[in-house]
Write a protein that holds these residues in place. Structure first.
Motif, PDB file in Angstrom:
ATOM      1  N   TYR A 168      80.153   7.583  -4.423  1.00  0.00           N
ATOM      2  CA  TYR A 168      80.512   6.244  -3.928  1.00  0.00           C
ATOM      3  C   TYR A 168      79.770   5.161  -4.715  1.00  0.00           C
ATOM      4  O   TYR A 168      80.375   4.192  -5.185  1.00  0.00           O
ATOM      5  N   LYS A 169      78.478   5.337  -4.886  1.00  0.00           N
ATOM      6  CA  LYS A 169      77.687   4.356  -5.636  1.00  0.00           C
ATOM      7  C   LYS A 169      78.134   4.271  -7.093  1.00  0.00           C
ATOM      8  O   LYS A 169      78.201   3.184  -7.668  1.00  0.00           O
ATOM      9  N   GLN A 170      78.431   5.427  -7.697  1.00  0.00           N
ATOM     10  CA  GLN A 170      78.897   5.430  -9.086  1.00  0.00           C
ATOM     11  C   GLN A 170      80.220   4.688  -9.215  1.00  0.00           C
ATOM     12  O   GLN A 170      80.418   3.915 -10.166  1.00  0.00           O
ATOM     13  N   LEU A 171      81.123   4.929  -8.277  1.00  0.00           N
ATOM     14  CA  LEU A 171      82.420   4.250  -8.316  1.00  0.00           C
ATOM     15  C   LEU A 171      82.253   2.740  -8.154  1.00  0.00           C
ATOM     16  O   LEU A 171      82.891   1.958  -8.871  1.00  0.00           O
ATOM     17  N   LEU A 172      81.401   2.321  -7.233  1.00  0.00           N
ATOM     18  CA  LEU A 172      81.171   0.882  -7.049  1.00  0.00           C
ATOM     19  C   LEU A 172      80.522   0.268  -8.287  1.00  0.00           C
ATOM     20  O   LEU A 172      80.909  -0.820  -8.726  1.00  0.00           O
ATOM     21  N   ARG A 173      79.552   0.968  -8.839  1.00  0.00           N
ATOM     22  CA  ARG A 173      78.843   0.452 -10.017  1.00  0.00           C
ATOM     23  C   ARG A 173      79.787   0.301 -11.208  1.00  0.00           C
ATOM     24  O   ARG A 173      79.791  -0.717 -11.893  1.00  0.00           O
ATOM     25  N   GLU A 174      80.593   1.333 -11.450  1.00  0.00           N
ATOM     26  CA  GLU A 174      81.532   1.276 -12.575  1.00  0.00           C
ATOM     27  C   GLU A 174      82.621   0.227 -12.332  1.00  0.00           C
ATOM     28  O   GLU A 174      83.026  -0.462 -13.250  1.00  0.00           O
TER      29      GLU A 174
ATOM     30  N   LYS B  36      87.819  12.182 -10.716  1.00  0.00           N
ATOM     31  CA  LYS B  36      88.899  11.835 -11.654  1.00  0.00           C
ATOM     32  C   LYS B  36      89.051  10.321 -11.740  1.00  0.00           C
ATOM     33  O   LYS B  36      89.228   9.753 -12.829  1.00  0.00           O
ATOM     34  N   ASN B  37      88.997   9.658 -10.588  1.00  0.00           N
ATOM     35  CA  ASN B  37      89.104   8.200 -10.568  1.00  0.00           C
ATOM     36  C   ASN B  37      87.920   7.547 -11.263  1.00  0.00           C
ATOM     37  O   ASN B  37      88.080   6.522 -11.936  1.00  0.00           O
ATOM     38  N   LEU B  38      86.732   8.132 -11.123  1.00  0.00           N
ATOM     39  CA  LEU B  38      85.554   7.604 -11.809  1.00  0.00           C
ATOM     40  C   LEU B  38      85.742   7.660 -13.320  1.00  0.00           C
ATOM     41  O   LEU B  38      85.446   6.692 -14.027  1.00  0.00           O
ATOM     42  N   ALA B  39      86.272   8.773 -13.811  1.00  0.00           N
ATOM     43  CA  ALA B  39      86.529   8.898 -15.250  1.00  0.00           C
ATOM     44  C   ALA B  39      87.563   7.871 -15.708  1.00  0.00           C
ATOM     45  O   ALA B  39      87.416   7.261 -16.772  1.00  0.00           O
TER      46      ALA B  39
ATOM     47  N   ILE C 240      88.201   4.931 -14.288  1.00  0.00           N
ATOM     48  CA  ILE C 240      87.582   3.602 -14.245  1.00  0.00           C
ATOM     49  C   ILE C 240      86.692   3.399 -15.458  1.00  0.00           C
ATOM     50  O   ILE C 240      86.732   2.335 -16.098  1.00  0.00           O
ATOM     51  N   LYS C 241      85.884   4.398 -15.795  1.00  0.00           N
ATOM     52  CA  LYS C 241      85.020   4.279 -16.973  1.00  0.00           C
ATOM     53  C   LYS C 241      85.838   4.025 -18.236  1.00  0.00           C
ATOM     54  O   LYS C 241      85.491   3.177 -19.054  1.00  0.00           O
ATOM     55  N   ARG C 242      86.935   4.767 -18.370  1.00  0.00           N
ATOM     56  CA  ARG C 242      87.800   4.612 -19.540  1.00  0.00           C
ATOM     57  C   ARG C 242      88.414   3.211 -19.568  1.00  0.00           C
ATOM     58  O   ARG C 242      88.441   2.556 -20.610  1.00  0.00           O
ATOM     59  N   GLN C 243      88.877   2.735 -18.420  1.00  0.00           N
ATOM     60  CA  GLN C 243      89.523   1.419 -18.368  1.00  0.00           C
ATOM     61  C   GLN C 243      88.526   0.285 -18.608  1.00  0.00           C
ATOM     62  O   GLN C 243      88.880  -0.746 -19.184  1.00  0.00           O
ATOM     63  N   VAL C 244      87.295   0.465 -18.174  1.00  0.00           N
ATOM     64  CA  VAL C 244      86.270  -0.556 -18.433  1.00  0.00           C
ATOM     65  C   VAL C 244      86.029  -0.673 -19.935  1.00  0.00           C
ATOM     66  O   VAL C 244      85.932  -1.776 -20.482  1.00  0.00           O
ATOM     67  N   ILE C 245      85.950   0.460 -20.609  1.00  0.00           N
ATOM     68  CA  ILE C 245      85.740   0.449 -22.065  1.00  0.00           C
ATOM     69  C   ILE C 245      86.913  -0.225 -22.767  1.00  0.00           C
ATOM     70  O   ILE C 245      86.725  -1.065 -23.658  1.00  0.00           O
TER      71      ILE C 245
END
Length: 87
Positions: free
Chosen positions: A12-18, A60-63, A65-70
């Motif tokens: 949860y924290k990782q998802l919010l942070r990303e 999967k959603n975290l990955a 989000i990370k990709r979309q942020v980049i």
């Protein structure tokens, strides 16, 4: 093995942070809202397989989000009026 409470809170924290790293205000607010809503919807899950599936989907959603942020950082969006007032 079922996901532990600590693992779920860490996710949860990782998802919010990303999600807060999106440069676009609209994407950032949508992602934060979606993460909070998804966890709120699933907070009463008790079945171990359902919890495990939701945690896997969360990673999967975290990955994603990370990709979309980049990708979003590659292109500088035009700042909205609301962002200009805050910053």
């Amino acid at each position: 093995m079922a996901a532990t409470r600590m693992e779920i809170l860490k996710l949860y924290k990782q998802l919010l942070r990303e999600s807060s790293k999106f440069s676009s205000y609209n994407f950032r607010q949508y992602a934060l809202m979606r993460v909070r809503d998804a966890f709120h919807e699933n907070k009463n899950l008790t079945d171990a397989t359902a919890v495990k599936k939701q945690v896997a989907d969360g990673y999967k959603n975290l990955a994603t989000i990370k990709r979309q942020v980049i990708i979003g950082d590659m292109f500088e969006p035009q700042r909205l009026v609301i962002e200009k007032q805050i910053s």
